[in-house]
Design a protein around this motif. Structure first.
Motif, short mmCIF file in Angstrom:
data_model
loop_
_atom_site.label_atom_id
_atom_site.label_comp_id
_atom_site.label_asym_id
_atom_site.label_seq_id
_atom_site.Cartn_x
_atom_site.Cartn_y
_atom_site.Cartn_z
N VAL A 15 1.41 -1.21 0.02
CA VAL A 15 0.15 0.15 -0.08
C VAL A 15 0.89 0.87 -0.32
CG1 VAL A 15 -1.87 1.07 1.51
CG2 VAL A 15 -1.54 -1.23 1.52
N PRO A 16 0.49 2.02 -1.29
CA PRO A 16 1.91 3.32 -0.91
C PRO A 16 1.22 4.41 0.39
CG PRO A 16 0.23 3.00 -2.66
CD PRO A 16 0.31 2.06 -2.23
N ASP A 17 2.37 4.28 0.66
CA ASP A 17 1.94 6.44 1.49
C ASP A 17 2.03 5.25 2.63
OD1 ASP A 17 3.33 7.19 -0.71
OD2 ASP A 17 1.40 8.48 -1.02
N ILE A 18 2.11 4.21 2.99
CA ILE A 18 1.58 3.55 4.65
C ILE A 18 2.99 3.61 5.90
CG2 ILE A 18 0.68 1.44 6.15
CD1 ILE A 18 -1.36 2.77 5.08
N ASN A 19 2.72 4.00 6.52
CA ASN A 19 3.85 4.62 7.43
C ASN A 19 3.85 2.74 8.44
OD1 ASN A 19 5.89 4.63 9.62
ND2 ASN A 19 4.83 6.63 10.49
N LYS A 20 4.71 2.22 8.93
CA LYS A 20 3.88 0.75 9.48
C LYS A 20 4.22 1.55 11.09
CE LYS A 20 5.17 -2.55 5.95
NZ LYS A 20 5.40 -4.17 5.84
N MET A 21 4.74 2.40 11.70
CA MET A 21 4.79 2.93 12.64
C MET A 21 5.61 2.28 13.45
SD MET A 21 2.96 5.35 12.07
CE MET A 21 2.83 6.02 13.96
N VAL A 22 6.60 1.55 12.92
CA VAL A 22 7.62 1.09 14.03
C VAL A 22 8.94 0.82 13.40
CG1 VAL A 22 8.65 -1.84 14.53
CG2 VAL A 22 5.80 -1.21 14.56
N LEU A 23 10.11 1.40 14.27
CA LEU A 23 10.93 1.56 13.45
C LEU A 23 11.99 0.57 12.81
CD1 LEU A 23 12.53 4.11 16.59
CD2 LEU A 23 12.09 4.87 14.35
N ASP A 24 12.46 1.55 11.96
CA ASP A 24 13.47 -0.23 11.37
C ASP A 24 12.88 -0.75 9.90
OD1 ASP A 24 16.04 1.11 12.53
OD2 ASP A 24 15.59 -0.51 14.31
N THR A 25 11.74 -0.66 10.21
CA THR A 25 10.72 -1.73 9.53
C THR A 25 9.98 -0.77 8.18
OG1 THR A 25 9.32 -2.41 11.48
CG2 THR A 25 8.69 -2.90 9.05
N PRO A 26 11.02 -1.81 7.07
CA PRO A 26 10.09 -0.61 6.24
C PRO A 26 8.98 -0.54 5.28
CG PRO A 26 11.86 -1.90 5.70
CD PRO A 26 11.51 -2.31 6.67
N ASN A 27 8.62 0.85 5.07
CA ASN A 27 7.24 0.78 4.70
C ASN A 27 7.17 0.28 3.79
OD1 ASN A 27 7.18 2.01 7.38
ND2 ASN A 27 8.03 4.63 7.36
N ASN A 28 7.99 0.00 2.61
CA ASN A 28 7.17 0.48 1.52
C ASN A 28 7.18 -1.07 0.68
OD1 ASN A 28 9.60 -0.30 1.08
ND2 ASN A 28 10.36 0.96 -0.68
N GLN A 29 7.27 -2.39 1.66
CA GLN A 29 7.88 -3.80 1.38
C GLN A 29 5.94 -4.24 2.35
OE1 GLN A 29 10.01 -5.88 1.10
NE2 GLN A 29 11.16 -3.80 1.31
N PRO A 30 5.66 -5.18 1.19
CA PRO A 30 4.69 -5.84 1.04
C PRO A 30 4.10 -6.32 3.28
CG PRO A 30 5.36 -7.16 -0.12
CD PRO A 30 7.00 -6.35 0.09
N GLY A 31 3.01 -6.07 2.98
CA GLY A 31 2.54 -6.27 4.59
C GLY A 31 0.93 -6.88 4.53
N ILE A 32 0.53 -7.63 5.34
CA ILE A 32 -1.38 -7.48 6.36
C ILE A 32 -1.99 -6.61 6.71
CG2 ILE A 32 -3.07 -9.66 6.15
CD1 ILE A 32 -0.82 -11.60 5.28
N PHE A 33 -2.76 -6.47 6.21
CA PHE A 33 -3.37 -5.23 6.74
C PHE A 33 -3.63 -4.95 7.51
CE2 PHE A 33 0.24 -3.44 3.21
CZ PHE A 33 1.07 -3.03 4.43
N THR A 34 -4.14 -4.42 8.68
CA THR A 34 -5.59 -4.06 8.84
C THR A 34 -6.78 -3.94 8.86
OG1 THR A 34 -5.79 -2.13 10.06
CG2 THR A 34 -4.54 -3.59 11.91
N PHE A 35 -7.28 -3.05 7.78
CA PHE A 35 -8.29 -2.27 7.24
C PHE A 35 -8.15 -3.47 5.37
CE2 PHE A 35 -4.03 0.06 5.89
CZ PHE A 35 -3.41 -0.25 4.20
#
Length: 706
Positions: free
Chosen positions: A356-376
């Motif tokens: 998801v573009p521009d999502i801040n994962k809110m955890v230091l040292d965690t890349p924001n541009n990597q794939p994730g499984i999101f609450t939404f």
């Protein structure tokens, strides 16, 4: 002051912590290839030994070095070796001489007993300890009429005293025998509080009571603030460990041997037997939890919030995330890979991975541009099927510092309404709601966290308690919307690790915020883990009548600048006393609460112990020029915080089922009876832009006044 005594080739005493000089000096790098092997207490030991060098050579050519990887090497090779006679220049309260290898030196025609007796004639020795019974028995007649106390130092229970061939585990059972030649014993701390292989405390032994019953003093050894094997029971807070030995309701040791005497002194002087009342917090900074007591339990779970309140938090926090079916929940990160077991669940992983573009994962040292499984992208019911796990930020690199693994998966996530109901039932505790990624989620998934949050707050008991809640965001557009629609106190998170904030930007922030959250490095910049100055940003914010909360305080020594000597309380003390922050955002509210209620911060009597205060940039004076951290480049200027309004979202016919009345679907429909604001009519067309919504609100107010 403690000195481990070694002897040079010509019988001169030097203070070194290990028999092998290569463990604590630069001798190996200066004179490579000179190692030798000796038999020491029955074992072949290789290294550089003091018996192979004259005192003149050692004192004039060799310098001390740090022997722990967790400590800075910036002071290595700066200081010459130390003789026992040098101790007196520091006027210590007491001098303690320790002899561990008397028999080894005797075999090489060097008399440790003669050296110690000679030293006692030229300086006051308050304590003389040894790991060898024979050595203490030999010198006991010389000190029988003196004030010097002889102490038997015990090593591991399976280790053997070479002078008696008895294990130390057997000697500890013969305390009446020890009393015939010694005034006390010094034992490794796990003799008193055993620690299991899982690094949790076991039941205490009776050794303290047994020693006192035999007429012996007892001292505990092997304390270090940066100890890798510290019991999880202490939550990486060394003061808690010291108090377990000196402020125990069942026993108290007579002394502590530690690498960090400042922390031990503060534990004894400021915390032990502390009866200071904590009822008044006037003038003290707020304690704000970060995902609850996330240093001890999985963050944002019911258990973590209960612990935060128990541990003294003034505010508990909910970082609001939104589910696919519009339910608001408390979680630090929108990415469920962080803090849950979803990766091990084949129902979701890897099939539900997205970017998801521009999502801040809110955890230091965690890349924001990597794939994730999101609450939404998951429903609330699906998220509830996951198991939380505790996030250990320093289970990385060479640290491997886990947080409370025995309870790594306890607790349940809470939806926002349940969180608010829980907080409201807890008396004086207050709430801070954190909203991140509002713009990105609106664009990516057509969901509005802001409107859903306002609706949830409207339906909660906080509707008429605006003084008990704060709204935090790193998006000014979010706070502007809350300012227009509510009367809650607003907090802007300047989410940068290094920034310069000019007065014009402070004035801009003040237009939509009452307080600001700043990272530690913005207040006290650091270079190579040393503090290099004070930006005075807190004082400048105060000139604009804005509160400042420092983010983020953690107990693990790996999170601390070297200046703080691996003691999280020193960091808190510096931010409170030097920077004068208004709030402490922390994973460990218990540590902050204990600090704010310690006796040394109580009413002044003129006899209190002054807590050691770390002044940024002051430690450089003790460094060699080559070791001084490089100057930092000028910090980027935060020239503006203005943002366009949040994008509108459109109503959809998606799921509307929620777990409680407050968990309303997140659409563009405006809430009725906005908290802290006058009632207004809803716009007739819910999918119009925010500008149209604002016009409709004004029309509704106009009709009401007519």
């Amino acid at each position: 002051m403690f000195c481990d005594l070694q002897l040079s080739k010509d019988g001169v005493g030097i203070c070194r912590s290990d028999l092998r000089l290569d463990n604590s000096t630069n001798i190996q790098s200066l004179y490579p290839g000179q190692q030798k092997t000796y038999v020491v207490n029955g074992n072949n030991i290789s290294g550089y030994f003091s018996i192979d060098y004259t005192a003149d050579f050692l004192l004039n050519n060799i310098q001390a070095m740090q022997s722990f990887q967790s400590r800075s090497n910036a002071f290595d090779s700066l200081y010459p070796l130390f003789r026992p006679e040098n101790i007196t220049q520091y006027q210590p309260a007491a001098v303690w001489l320790n002899v561990q290898y008397s028999m080894f030196f005797e075999k090489h025609n060097l008399s440790m007993s003669s050296s110690v007796i000679s030293l006692s004639k030229s300086m006051t020795l308050d304590y003389i300890s040894s790991t060898e019974v024979g050595f203490l028995q030999a010198i006991a007649p010389q000190f029988r009429k003196s004030k010097t106390k002889l102490i038997l130092m015990l090593l591991g229970k399976e280790d053997v005293d070479p002078s008696t061939n008895a294990t130390y585990g057997s000697l500890v059972k013969k305390l009446t025998f020890v009393k015939t030649f010694a005034a006390g014993i010094m034992v490794p701390k796990d003799y008193i509080w055993p620690v299991g292989t899982n690094l949790y405390l076991q039941a205490p032994t009776s050794i303290v009571q047994d020693a006192h019953s035999a007429g012996l003093e007892i001292f505990a050894a092997n304390f270090a603030n940066d100890e890798y094997g510290m019991s999880y029971n202490y939550s990486y807070d060394p003061i808690r460990e010291y108090l377990q030995f000196v402020d125990n309701k069942n026993f108290t040791v007579d002394g502590i041997l530690t690498d960090f005497s400042v922390t031990a002194s503060e534990a004894i002087a400021c915390y032990a037997q502390n009866n200071v009342s904590t009822s008044s917090k006037a003038g003290k900074p707020l304690i704000i939890s970060h995902n609850g007591a996330s240093g001890d339990y999985p963050g944002c779970t019911d258990i973590a919030y209960q612990a935060a309140i128990r541990d003294g938090a003034d505010y508990i926090d909910c970082s609001v995330q939104i589910t696919k079916d519009g339910v608001l929940i408390c979680r630090e990160s929108p990415d469920l890979i962080i803090g849950t077991n979803i990766v091990s669940n084949s129902v979701f992983y890897p099939s539900r991975l997205t970017t998801v573009p521009d999502i801040n994962k809110m955890v230091l040292d965690t890349p924001n541009n990597q794939p994730g499984i999101f609450t939404f992208d998951l429903t609330w019911n699906e998220i509830q099927s996951l198991t939380p796990y505790i996030y250990s930020p320093f289970n990385i690199d060479s640290y491997y510092l886990l947080r409370n693994p025995a309870e790594a998966n306890v607790g349940k996530y809470m939806n926002l309404s349940a969180f608010l109901e829980f907080a409201q039932s807890q008396g004086n505790v207050r709430v801070i709601i954190n909203i991140e990624n509002a713009r990105a989620i609106a664009l990516a998934r057509n969901l509005s966290i802001v409107e859903a949050t306002i609706s949830a707050l409207n339906m909660s008991s906080y509707n008429n308690m605006t003084d008990r809640i704060m709204i935090q965001s790193d998006e000014s557009a979010v706070l502007m919307e809350f300012k227009q629609l509510t009367k809650f106190k607003l907090v802007y998170f300047a989410d940068e690790t290094a920034i310069s904030i000019p007065d014009s930007t402070i004035e801009e922030i003040k237009r939509f915020s009452h307080a600001v959250v700043l990272r530690r490095n913005v207040i006290f910049p650091a270079s190579q883990s040393f503090l290099v100055g004070d930006t005075h940003i807190v004082q400048r914010m105060h000139l604009y009548n804005m509160s400042v909360f420092v983010f983020l305080l953690r107990n693990e020594f790996a999170s601390l600048a070297f200046d703080y000597l691996s003691d999280p309380t020193m960091e808190i003390h510096s931010f409170v006393t030097n920077a004068k922050v208004d709030g402490l955002i922390t994973d460990f509210p218990a540590t902050a609460s204990a600090y704010l209620s310690n006796a040394c911060l109580g009413p002044r009597t003129g006899t209190e112990y002054p807590m050691f205060l770390v002044v940024p940039d002051s430690i450089e004076a003790a460094m060699a020029p080559a070791s001084i951290p490089p100057a930092l480049a000028p910090a980027p200027v935060l020239s503006t915080v203005s943002e366009p309004p949040l994008p509108p979202v459109t109503e959809t016919s998606g799921p509307t089922t929620a777990s409680s009345p407050a968990d309303v679907p997140a659409t563009a429909s405006s809430p009725t009876n906005v908290p802290g604001a006058a009632p207004h009519s809803q716009p007739s067309n819910a999918d119009q832009s925010r500008q149209s919504l604002s016009v409709s609100l004004l029309i509704g107010l106009f009709i009401l006044f007519l």
